[in-house]
Design a protein around this motif. Structure first.
Motif, PDB file in Angstrom:
ATOM      1  N   UNK A 115       0.777  -1.226   0.000  1.00 11.96           N
ATOM      2  CA  UNK A 115       0.000   0.000   0.000  1.00 11.96           C
ATOM      3  C   UNK A 115       0.812   1.281   0.000  1.00 11.96           C
ATOM      4  N   UNK A 116       2.007   1.253   0.582  1.00 13.92           N
ATOM      5  CA  UNK A 116       2.844   2.462   0.607  1.00 13.92           C
ATOM      6  C   UNK A 116       3.257   2.899  -0.798  1.00 13.92           C
ATOM      7  N   UNK A 117       3.203   1.972  -1.735  1.00 23.11           N
ATOM      8  CA  UNK A 117       3.629   2.275  -3.099  1.00 23.11           C
ATOM      9  C   UNK A 117       2.464   2.645  -4.013  1.00 23.11           C
ATOM     10  N   UNK A 118       1.260   2.611  -3.489  1.00 26.58           N
ATOM     11  CA  UNK A 118       0.078   2.899  -4.302  1.00 26.58           C
ATOM     12  C   UNK A 118      -0.006   4.384  -4.620  1.00 26.58           C
ATOM     13  N   UNK A 119      -0.293   4.687  -5.863  1.00 21.56           N
ATOM     14  CA  UNK A 119      -0.456   6.068  -6.308  1.00 21.56           C
ATOM     15  C   UNK A 119      -1.883   6.527  -6.050  1.00 21.56           C
ATOM     16  N   UNK A 120      -2.048   7.819  -5.891  1.00 19.51           N
ATOM     17  CA  UNK A 120      -3.386   8.386  -5.731  1.00 19.51           C
ATOM     18  C   UNK A 120      -4.136   8.300  -7.057  1.00 19.51           C
ATOM     19  N   UNK A 121      -5.439   8.484  -6.980  1.00 26.81           N
ATOM     20  CA  UNK A 121      -6.262   8.506  -8.189  1.00 26.81           C
ATOM     21  C   UNK A 121      -5.767   9.600  -9.139  1.00 26.81           C
ATOM     22  N   UNK A 147       6.935   2.987 -12.485  1.00 25.61           N
ATOM     23  CA  UNK A 147       5.643   3.594 -12.176  1.00 25.61           C
ATOM     24  C   UNK A 147       4.678   3.093 -13.241  1.00 25.61           C
ATOM     25  N   UNK A 148       3.522   2.577 -12.813  1.00 24.75           N
ATOM     26  CA  UNK A 148       2.566   2.021 -13.771  1.00 24.75           C
ATOM     27  C   UNK A 148       1.149   2.096 -13.212  1.00 24.75           C
ATOM     28  N   UNK A 171      -9.070   0.810 -10.533  1.00 24.00           N
ATOM     29  CA  UNK A 171      -7.755   1.169 -11.072  1.00 24.00           C
ATOM     30  C   UNK A 171      -6.767   1.285  -9.928  1.00 24.00           C
ATOM     31  N   UNK A 172      -5.559   0.798 -10.172  1.00 23.77           N
ATOM     32  CA  UNK A 172      -4.484   0.983  -9.205  1.00 23.77           C
ATOM     33  C   UNK A 172      -3.249   1.484  -9.926  1.00 23.77           C
ATOM     34  N   UNK A 192      -2.607   8.531 -10.889  1.00 24.95           N
ATOM     35  CA  UNK A 192      -2.896   7.467 -11.847  1.00 24.95           C
ATOM     36  C   UNK A 192      -3.545   8.022 -13.106  1.00 24.95           C
ATOM     37  N   UNK A 193      -4.473   8.949 -12.937  1.00 26.48           N
ATOM     38  CA  UNK A 193      -5.132   9.574 -14.089  1.00 26.48           C
ATOM     39  C   UNK A 193      -4.117  10.351 -14.925  1.00 26.48           C
TER      40      UNK A 193
END
Length: 170
Positions: free
Chosen positions: A8-14, A92-93, A149-150, A17-18
């Motif tokens: 979770x620490x590596x998850x990008x915000x919406x 980053x993806x 989306x993640x 991501x957009x």
């Protein structure tokens, strides 16, 4: 229904991501292909209003797969920097999950084609219109309505001072 990201620490915000989907120029569509083999194909696309649009021929593997099962995923790689001395990759993806459908309404199809053409040929409005008019009957447009989306990035990029990612859903 969709899995939570393990790291979770590596998850990008919406929002991040957009931005990746908007600036990307190619992605990989994954669908359930022939004989249940996964079918993944790179293609050009445009993102707008929580949807991904791409064009294709009137028949083929992509359309057959979507006709059998509209559930697809679409991946865009924004960064892929190999760091050999650290035995890692700074990446980053984004992966989007949704349902795909062929656009049959002529107004929807033309609007999606115009978005796609504008993305790749922003300075050639007259040429875009001529190309769309000349190819309109034979080209097919597909819409993926994003349901989940993640976005994810390497922990090293997170440590560079990026803000913590937020959990989000569509």
């Amino acid at each position: 229904m969709f899995r939570e990201m393990r790291r979770g620490k590596q998850e990008l915000s919406l929002e991040e991501s957009v931005k990746i989907l908007k600036r990307g120029t190619s992605g990989v569509l994954a669908a359930a292909g022939d004989d249940d083999y996964p079918y993944a194909v790179p293609l050009s696309y445009v993102y707008a209003d929580s949807k991904i649009f791409f064009h294709c021929a009137g028949e083929g593997h992509k359309l057959d797969a979507i006709a059998r099962n509209s559930k697809v995923s679409f991946c865009v790689i924004d960064k892929d920097q190999i760091v050999p001395e650290k035995y890692t990759t700074y990446f980053r993806s984004v992966i989007a999950f949704g349902k795909a459908r062929m656009l049959s309404d002529e107004e929807e199809k033309r609007a999606a084609l115009e978005l796609l053409a504008e993305k790749y040929s922003p300075e050639f409005e007259e040429g875009r219109r001529k190309e769309i008019d000349s190819q309109f009957r034979q080209v097919r447009m597909v819409e993926i309505k994003i349901e989940h989306m993640t976005g994810k990035e390497a922990i090293e990029l997170v440590k560079e001072g990026r803000s913590p990612a937020k959990d989000f859903k569509f």
